[in-house]
Design an enzyme around this catalytic site. Structure first.
Site, PDB file in Angstrom:
ATOM      1  N   ARG A  48      19.120  15.229  11.330  1.00 54.15           N
ATOM      2  CA  ARG A  48      19.251  16.586  10.804  1.00 54.15           C
ATOM      3  C   ARG A  48      20.484  16.754   9.926  1.00 54.15           C
ATOM      4  NH1 ARG A  48      18.165  20.835  15.560  1.00 54.15           N
ATOM      5  NH2 ARG A  48      18.136  22.197  13.723  1.00 54.15           N
ATOM      6  N   ASP A  62      -2.070   3.917  -4.541  1.00 61.52           N
ATOM      7  CA  ASP A  62      -2.806   3.089  -3.597  1.00 61.52           C
ATOM      8  C   ASP A  62      -2.178   1.703  -3.425  1.00 61.52           C
ATOM      9  OD1 ASP A  62      -4.815   2.590  -1.719  1.00 61.52           O
ATOM     10  OD2 ASP A  62      -6.024   1.558  -3.209  1.00 61.52           O
ATOM     11  N   GLU A 102      -7.042   8.549  -5.882  1.00 71.42           N
ATOM     12  CA  GLU A 102      -8.128   8.903  -4.966  1.00 71.42           C
ATOM     13  C   GLU A 102      -7.663  10.037  -4.067  1.00 71.42           C
ATOM     14  OE1 GLU A 102     -10.561   7.169  -1.104  1.00 71.42           O
ATOM     15  OE2 GLU A 102      -9.180   5.864  -2.202  1.00 71.42           O
ATOM     16  N   GLY A 135       3.411   5.260   4.056  1.00 69.03           N
ATOM     17  CA  GLY A 135       2.917   5.980   5.219  1.00 69.03           C
ATOM     18  C   GLY A 135       1.530   5.509   5.593  1.00 69.03           C
ATOM     19  N   ASP A 136       1.086   5.907   6.777  1.00 66.59           N
ATOM     20  CA  ASP A 136      -0.247   5.529   7.248  1.00 66.59           C
ATOM     21  C   ASP A 136      -1.327   6.165   6.364  1.00 66.59           C
ATOM     22  OD1 ASP A 136       0.895   4.094   9.294  1.00 66.59           O
ATOM     23  OD2 ASP A 136       0.782   5.754  10.732  1.00 66.59           O
ATOM     24  N   SER A 137      -2.495   5.556   6.380  1.00 66.36           N
ATOM     25  CA  SER A 137      -3.613   6.076   5.606  1.00 66.36           C
ATOM     26  C   SER A 137      -3.963   7.490   6.073  1.00 66.36           C
ATOM     27  CB  SER A 137      -4.823   5.156   5.766  1.00 66.36           C
ATOM     28  OG  SER A 137      -5.922   5.633   5.020  1.00 66.36           O
ATOM     29  N   GLY A 138      -4.119   8.414   5.119  1.00 63.09           N
ATOM     30  CA  GLY A 138      -4.484   9.781   5.434  1.00 63.09           C
ATOM     31  C   GLY A 138      -3.324  10.709   5.711  1.00 63.09           C
ATOM     32  N   VAL A 139      -2.071  10.207   5.621  1.00 68.16           N
ATOM     33  CA  VAL A 139      -0.923  11.053   5.920  1.00 68.16           C
ATOM     34  C   VAL A 139      -0.604  12.016   4.781  1.00 68.16           C
ATOM     35  CG1 VAL A 139       0.917   9.583   4.962  1.00 68.16           C
ATOM     36  CG2 VAL A 139       1.360  10.970   7.014  1.00 68.16           C
ATOM     37  N   GLY A 140      -1.160  11.727   3.564  1.00 75.46           N
ATOM     38  CA  GLY A 140      -0.964  12.648   2.441  1.00 75.46           C
ATOM     39  C   GLY A 140      -0.108  12.107   1.317  1.00 75.46           C
ATOM     40  N   LYS A 141      -0.077  10.799   1.149  1.00 75.98           N
ATOM     41  CA  LYS A 141       0.749  10.198   0.093  1.00 75.98           C
ATOM     42  C   LYS A 141       0.251  10.621  -1.291  1.00 75.98           C
ATOM     43  CE  LYS A 141      -0.015   5.970   1.455  1.00 75.98           C
ATOM     44  NZ  LYS A 141      -0.836   6.274   2.646  1.00 75.98           N
ATOM     45  N   SER A 142      -1.059  10.461  -1.542  1.00 79.03           N
ATOM     46  CA  SER A 142      -1.612  10.774  -2.858  1.00 79.03           C
ATOM     47  C   SER A 142      -1.531  12.271  -3.147  1.00 79.03           C
ATOM     48  CB  SER A 142      -3.065  10.300  -2.953  1.00 79.03           C
ATOM     49  OG  SER A 142      -3.144   8.886  -2.870  1.00 79.03           O
ATOM     50  N   HIS A 169       0.855  -1.186   0.000  1.00 82.75           N
ATOM     51  CA  HIS A 169       0.000   0.000   0.000  1.00 82.75           C
ATOM     52  C   HIS A 169       0.891   1.236   0.000  1.00 82.75           C
ATOM     53  CE1 HIS A 169      -3.401   2.580   0.776  1.00 82.75           C
ATOM     54  NE2 HIS A 169      -2.782   3.076   1.836  1.00 82.75           N
TER      55      HIS A 169
END
Length: 329
Positions: free
Chosen positions: A253, A186, A212, A162-169, A147
């Protein structure tokens, strides 16, 4: 990571173009076209035809070139077909004749009796062997689905996790807007080719190159940005993992600490990028892509910076500054 069932008929039906085409057609043993090909390797059965069947690689596709066909002709002329009969007592997947060569009548009869497919191609033996090995290597390559989003940035294949909703798309959409290309969104299908190359592609060609976006819905990247904004597959050369900013976590850093993500036994360079308002993630990923390209060319900015600091510390200037401060104290 199990390989799906692959038959001789599937090999014939593979839709390949130009320099990848095998030009295969069946000239005998059609009843055996459902035989499975289980090993991505080839065998030249010269030793077997001479009667030496110890360690005979019968599980492999058997390739007959000019040398093998000339020997078959000699065996037919001398009436020595026992070795041919013995060959077809083994469950051979199929026999392939290159250069548009034809086996003799005895070979045809034995193959038909054993229901072993006989295929023919007009390609030279060496060229055909290299083409089919590339194809079999890809078909039998270990694979898995992940995913995430796969994009090409400055020629570098970057897998965004990354986790769902983190802003990958959303990050990938901004990269496309900036002129880069989408490979898959996706779900990314990954194959390990040649043991050390990870090739990523979309899981479904029908819905491929769609994205999506929460609050917007499904969008077609090809229609919105043109065919120049997409590609079908790409080697994965860098993994970027997006995560919510954690104020208690210590993030790298300097960039001297190298991290890797292991996928199908292959280690890929990895970056962990914290996400919070005000951070321009697409620009950071662009910079990461350029920095990774520099590393592949032998230049490491972080290591050079570290070495320059060490040289400065060891220099006379640094010592004079240090001792000057001691004097003041």
């Amino acid at each position: 990571m199990a390989v799906k069932r692959f038959t001789v008929l599937d090999l014939i039906d593979i839709d390949l173009k130009e320099h990848n085409s095998l030009n295969l057609h069946c000239i005998g043993g059609r009843k055996g076209l459902s035989r499975e090909v289980n090993i991505p390797d080839l065998n030249r059965p010269g030793l077997a035809l001479s009667g030496f069947y110890d360690s005979f690689a019968y599980q492999r596709i058997q390739i007959f070139g000019r040398g093998e066909v000339a020997y078959l002709k000699k065996l037919a002329e001398e009436g020595k077909i026992d070795t041919i009969k013995r060959m077809f007592t083994y469950p051979i997947p199929c026999c392939i004749f290159t250069h548009n060569l034809n086996p003799g009548r005895d070979f045809f009869e034995e193959a038909e009796g054993a229901q072993c497919p006989i295929l023919q191609t007009d390609l030279p033996t060496s060229e055909f062997s290299s083409r089919i090995m590339r194809i079999l290597s890809n078909i039998f390559a270990p694979q898995k689905s992940i995913h995430g989003v796969l994009v090409e940035v400055y020629g570098l294949g970057i897998l965004i996790l990354g986790d769902s909703g983190v802003g990958k798309s959303e990050t990938a959409l901004e990269l496309i807007e900036r002129g880069h290309r989408l490979v898959a969104d996706d779900v990314v299908d990954i194959r390990c080719v040649n043991g050390n190359i990870l090739m990523g592609a979309g899981a479904n060609k029908i819905i491929g190159h769609h994205m999506e976006i929460r609050g917007l819905g499904i969008i077609n990247i090809t229609h919105l940005f043109g065919v120049g904004a997409i590609r079908d597959k790409k080697q994965i050369q860098l993994v970027v993992r997006l995560e919510e900013w954690d104020s208690e976590k210590i993030y790298d850093r300097l960039g001297t600490e190298e991290k890797f993500e292991e996928i199908l036994g292959v280690s890929v360079p990895k970056l962990e990028i914290p996400v919070k308002p005000g951070r321009n993630i697409p620009v950071i990923i662009e910079t990461a892509a350029m920095n990774e390209r520099l590393k592949k060319m032998g230049y490491n900015s972080a290591k050079e910076f570290n070495q320059n600091i060490l040289k400065w510390i060891e220099s006379d200037t640094a010592r004079s500054v240090y001792f000057g401060q001691e004097d003041i104290i």
